[in-house]
Write a protein that holds these residues in place. Structure first.
Motif, PDB file in Angstrom:
ATOM      1  N   LYS A 138      42.135 -44.305 -32.581  1.00 38.46           N
ATOM      2  CA  LYS A 138      42.923 -43.672 -31.523  1.00 38.46           C
ATOM      3  C   LYS A 138      42.362 -43.969 -30.138  1.00 38.46           C
ATOM      4  N   VAL A 139      41.025 -43.940 -30.006  1.00 36.76           N
ATOM      5  CA  VAL A 139      40.418 -44.143 -28.680  1.00 36.76           C
ATOM      6  C   VAL A 139      39.695 -45.492 -28.569  1.00 36.76           C
ATOM      7  N   GLN A 140      39.878 -46.348 -29.567  1.00 38.63           N
ATOM      8  CA  GLN A 140      39.290 -47.703 -29.569  1.00 38.63           C
ATOM      9  C   GLN A 140      37.769 -47.666 -29.325  1.00 38.63           C
ATOM     10  N   CYS A 141      37.071 -46.908 -30.173  1.00 34.87           N
ATOM     11  CA  CYS A 141      35.615 -46.831 -30.029  1.00 34.87           C
ATOM     12  C   CYS A 141      34.984 -48.204 -30.240  1.00 34.87           C
ATOM     13  N   LYS A 142      34.077 -48.576 -29.344  1.00 29.64           N
ATOM     14  CA  LYS A 142      33.370 -49.845 -29.460  1.00 29.64           C
ATOM     15  C   LYS A 142      32.033 -49.675 -30.186  1.00 29.64           C
ATOM     16  N   ALA A 143      31.500 -48.459 -30.163  1.00 32.77           N
ATOM     17  CA  ALA A 143      30.209 -48.184 -30.813  1.00 32.77           C
ATOM     18  C   ALA A 143      30.223 -46.776 -31.390  1.00 32.77           C
ATOM     19  N   VAL A 144      29.437 -46.591 -32.461  1.00 28.24           N
ATOM     20  CA  VAL A 144      29.264 -45.267 -33.068  1.00 28.24           C
ATOM     21  C   VAL A 144      27.777 -45.033 -33.280  1.00 28.24           C
ATOM     22  N   LEU A 145      27.331 -43.823 -32.934  1.00 22.61           N
ATOM     23  CA  LEU A 145      25.946 -43.399 -33.172  1.00 22.61           C
ATOM     24  C   LEU A 145      25.963 -42.327 -34.249  1.00 22.61           C
ATOM     25  N   CYS A 146      25.112 -42.475 -35.282  1.00 23.95           N
ATOM     26  CA  CYS A 146      25.085 -41.484 -36.357  1.00 23.95           C
ATOM     27  C   CYS A 146      23.774 -41.582 -37.126  1.00 23.95           C
ATOM     28  N   PRO A 147      23.387 -40.518 -37.845  1.00 22.95           N
ATOM     29  CA  PRO A 147      22.297 -40.653 -38.818  1.00 22.95           C
ATOM     30  C   PRO A 147      22.867 -41.324 -40.068  1.00 22.95           C
ATOM     31  N   SER A 148      22.007 -41.785 -40.965  1.00 22.85           N
ATOM     32  CA  SER A 148      22.519 -42.411 -42.187  1.00 22.85           C
ATOM     33  C   SER A 148      23.179 -41.371 -43.090  1.00 22.85           C
ATOM     34  N   THR A 149      22.564 -40.188 -43.164  1.00 20.88           N
ATOM     35  CA  THR A 149      23.116 -39.101 -43.975  1.00 20.88           C
ATOM     36  C   THR A 149      22.843 -37.760 -43.296  1.00 20.88           C
ATOM     37  N   PHE A 150      23.588 -36.756 -43.715  1.00 28.52           N
ATOM     38  CA  PHE A 150      23.333 -35.377 -43.280  1.00 28.52           C
ATOM     39  C   PHE A 150      23.948 -34.462 -44.327  1.00 28.52           C
ATOM     40  N   LYS A 151      23.076 -33.667 -45.006  1.00 25.09           N
ATOM     41  CA  LYS A 151      23.532 -32.827 -46.119  1.00 25.09           C
ATOM     42  C   LYS A 151      24.293 -33.712 -47.114  1.00 25.09           C
ATOM     43  N   SER A 152      25.544 -33.378 -47.423  1.00 23.90           N
ATOM     44  CA  SER A 152      26.293 -34.184 -48.402  1.00 23.90           C
ATOM     45  C   SER A 152      27.040 -35.346 -47.752  1.00 23.90           C
ATOM     46  N   GLN A 153      26.975 -35.437 -46.429  1.00 16.63           N
ATOM     47  CA  GLN A 153      27.684 -36.493 -45.718  1.00 16.63           C
ATOM     48  C   GLN A 153      26.905 -37.809 -45.780  1.00 16.63           C
ATOM     49  N   ARG A 154      27.585 -38.891 -46.106  1.00 16.48           N
ATOM     50  CA  ARG A 154      26.993 -40.231 -46.155  1.00 16.48           C
ATOM     51  C   ARG A 154      27.665 -41.071 -45.073  1.00 16.48           C
ATOM     52  N   PHE A 155      27.196 -40.916 -43.834  1.00 14.05           N
ATOM     53  CA  PHE A 155      27.845 -41.561 -42.697  1.00 14.05           C
ATOM     54  C   PHE A 155      27.894 -43.077 -42.839  1.00 14.05           C
ATOM     55  N   CYS A 156      26.752 -43.679 -43.141  1.00 14.50           N
ATOM     56  CA  CYS A 156      26.702 -45.146 -43.218  1.00 14.50           C
ATOM     57  C   CYS A 156      27.555 -45.674 -44.360  1.00 14.50           C
ATOM     58  N   GLU A 157      27.586 -44.945 -45.477  1.00 14.84           N
ATOM     59  CA  GLU A 157      28.441 -45.370 -46.596  1.00 14.84           C
ATOM     60  C   GLU A 157      29.911 -45.352 -46.178  1.00 14.84           C
ATOM     61  N   MET A 158      30.328 -44.305 -45.476  1.00 15.17           N
ATOM     62  CA  MET A 158      31.727 -44.216 -45.036  1.00 15.17           C
ATOM     63  C   MET A 158      32.056 -45.324 -44.046  1.00 15.17           C
ATOM     64  N   LEU A 159      31.109 -45.632 -43.149  1.00 20.23           N
ATOM     65  CA  LEU A 159      31.343 -46.697 -42.177  1.00 20.23           C
ATOM     66  C   LEU A 159      31.379 -48.061 -42.865  1.00 20.23           C
TER      67      LEU A 159
END
Length: 573
Positions: A138-159
């Motif tokens: 929607k906003v055409q993000c050029k970069a994302v900052l995140c930890p690899s995981t947090f609790k049950s969330q797997r940010f890097c896996e989803m990306l």
């Protein structure tokens, strides 16, 4: 102004640097005036001015990670991160998404992106793949900052799911058809293939990038967009509320004045509220940048015991939170803690009773993301009646009026109607969505809150309900249409309506009223399993009730207020 008031018989403005004591308002319109001017500053200029005043004062404390930064240390990190973002190819106006819980990098990159003229996009860390894909596109993000995981969330896996083959791509040159504008992912903890580490950003800036950063400062305008906060609407699709430097710098500034931050030798605020929400990013972080207060983050995820220990050990004198958070604090054995540092208004100090009294008589804040966010805030010295029955007094440099939602005409003072806001605080608009923007901001710049309220003669507001059907669960805003659209994807579901029902602890819980296709059977657990991993956990229906029909108006529209009452009765709430 006095002559005009005498001629019209209307008192239209109210000086709000201190609590109004004389009932002077005569109509449902108010303009909060102030001796303090609006600040013509960017986010970066605000922080730099505070660094000059208090270089050695603590700016942020992240207890779980053991991070403590003075204002001078924070500024050095901000400069390194901003120069690094420029070195990696991000330019003024690009969008950087932060998809993370409360960690130091959230605050660091909030101010680093602002210094580099990069627009920060706040992403809810509970987002699942489809939700983050939509917001990034929607906003055409050029970069994302995140930890690899947090609790049950797997940010890097989803990306990785959004960017197949990323492991073999150059870290700052990724390509994906699902998120075509995304070029880089910056990970805050472990190193990941195809992704940058936050240390890479901090070390990327060279002398020419620092020079570019310095040269850029004179070109940035305080009217530039600098933050996009996602909020949902009746369509169910999130909208990108776009805020300027001017919006958030001044909201943080006037909130601090109202709270009395400028008159205290030191202010230490316990911040359990999330940074991805404007409560964290503006009411906490921008107040820190403008007023030089210290923010104490007890834990990355909400933890009431960590909050109590932080208040005691860090000697916090203010505690931010939602009603649910305060209720959780009071449910513990408070005798074990020393809360003598906490502000207790006009009441005497004394151990645990201070916290109990402070929560009972806490200052109420009211606003919307679209208003940067605050428009009404109480004064510390307000009497109990105002604290219990209103959401505070109108903020400085803010106009408010109450109108009949059907005619748009102002209602008499004290009568209920739709609350509307105008002033510096009104957002620039919804990102790339002029149609939705026009629905909520009139041609004369009045923002329609969708809330039912009334004004009293002192300029205080009472919120009496919501025109919209939004559910507020433990401080999280949930829009039924979004959950309804998702549940319609289930092959056995014919129709679904979602309402908020009463909950003693959280305020409201999500209740899905489901009509099944003929001949089909389904359990509540199967509905919840269908939701898991696809929509945020707090949106998953707590109650699932199977129904044969819905209460309808003559024209065939579903009467959600009646449906809500029926469900509360059925559930025994």
């Amino acid at each position: 102004l006095k002559q005009l008031t005498e001629l019209t018989g209307l008192q239209m403005s109210l000086h709000v640097d201190s609590p109004p004591h004389k009932p002077t308002l005569t109509s449902s319109y108010i303009h909060g005036t102030s001796s303090y001017s609006l600040l013509p500053l960017t986010v970066s200029q605000s922080l730099e001015a505070t660094v000059q005043r208090y270089p050695d004062r603590e700016a942020v404390v992240f207890l779980q990670d053991g991070v403590r930064k003075t204002f001078a240390e924070l500024q050095r990190d901000v400069d390194s991160a901003a120069a690094g973002l420029i070195a990696l190819g991000l330019t003024r106006g690009d969008r950087l998404g932060i998809w993370a819980p409360n960690i130091y990098e959230w605050v660091l990159f909030q101010f680093a992106s602002a210094k580099a003229g990069i627009i920060l996009v706040s992403l809810n860390p509970a987002y699942q793949v489809e939700e983050v894909a939509f917001t990034l596109q929607k906003v055409q993000c050029k970069a994302v900052l995140c930890p690899s995981t947090f609790k049950s969330q797997r940010f890097c896996e989803m990306l990785r799911e959004l960017c197949p083959g990323i492991d073999s791509m150059p870290p700052a040159m990724i390509r994906s058809s699902r998120v075509p504008d995304l070029r880089m992912i910056i990970v805050t903890d472990s190193r990941q293939p195809g992704m940058l580490h936050v240390a890479d950003v901090m070390q990327a800036g060279e002398s020419q990038h620092y020079k570019q950063l310095m040269d850029l400062q004179s070109k940035l305008s305080f009217d530039d967009a600098i933050n996009i906060q996602f909020t949902s609407g009746t369509t169910g699709k999130p909208k990108g509320t776009t805020l300027s430097h001017h919006n958030i710098v001044n909201n943080g500034y006037f909130l601090g004045l109202r709270m009395g931050y400028d008159s205290r030798p030191q202010v230490r605020v316990c911040v359990p509220v999330p940074m991805y929400h404007c409560f964290g990013s503006v009411i906490a972080a921008m107040a820190m940048a403008v007023h030089g207060i210290t923010l104490v983050f007890p834990s990355t995820a909400y933890n009431s015991v960590a909050n109590l220990e932080a208040i005691q050990n860090e000697k916090c004198n203010f505690v931010y939170g939602t009603p649910t958070m305060y209720a959780d604090l009071l449910s513990h054995d408070l005798h074990k803690y020393d809360f003598s540092s906490v502000e207790a208004g006009k009441r005497p100090k004394g151990s645990w009773e201070v916290l109990r009294i402070n929560v009972m008589y806490s200052q109420i804040l009211y606003g919307t993301t679209e208003n940067s966010p605050l428009t009404f805030v109480g004064f510390p010295q307000d009497n109990d009646e105002l604290k219990m029955n209103t959401v505070g007094c109108v903020m400085a440099h803010t106009e408010a009026k109450v109108v009949d939602p059907n005619t748009g005409e102002m209602v008499p003072l004290g009568a209920s109607g739709e609350l509307m806001i105008r002033g510096y605080c009104v957002m620039l608009g919804y990102w790339d969505d002029p149609e939705k923007t026009r629905e909520v901001i009139s041609a004369d710049r009045w923002y329609k809150t969708g809330d039912t309220g009334s004004l009293n003669s002192l300029g205080y507001c009472r919120i009496e309900g919501r025109i919209k059907d939004m559910i507020i669960r433990g401080g999280e805003n949930i829009y039924p249409a979004e959950i309804e659209q998702f549940l319609h994807k289930h092959p056995k579901v014919l129709e679904v309506q979602v309402v908020g029902v009463k909950d003693e602890r959280l305020g409201e819980q999500v209740c899905a009223c489901v009509r099944l296709r003929e001949g089909q059977t389904l359990t509540a657990e199967e509905i919840r399993d269908f939701c898991k991993g696809k929509i945020s956990h707090f949106k998953i229906p707590h109650y699932v009730i199977f129904v044969d029909s819905y209460p309808l108006t003559v024209s065939g529209k579903i009467k959600k207020n009646i449906l809500r009452e029926q469900m509360e009765k059925k559930l025994g709430l």
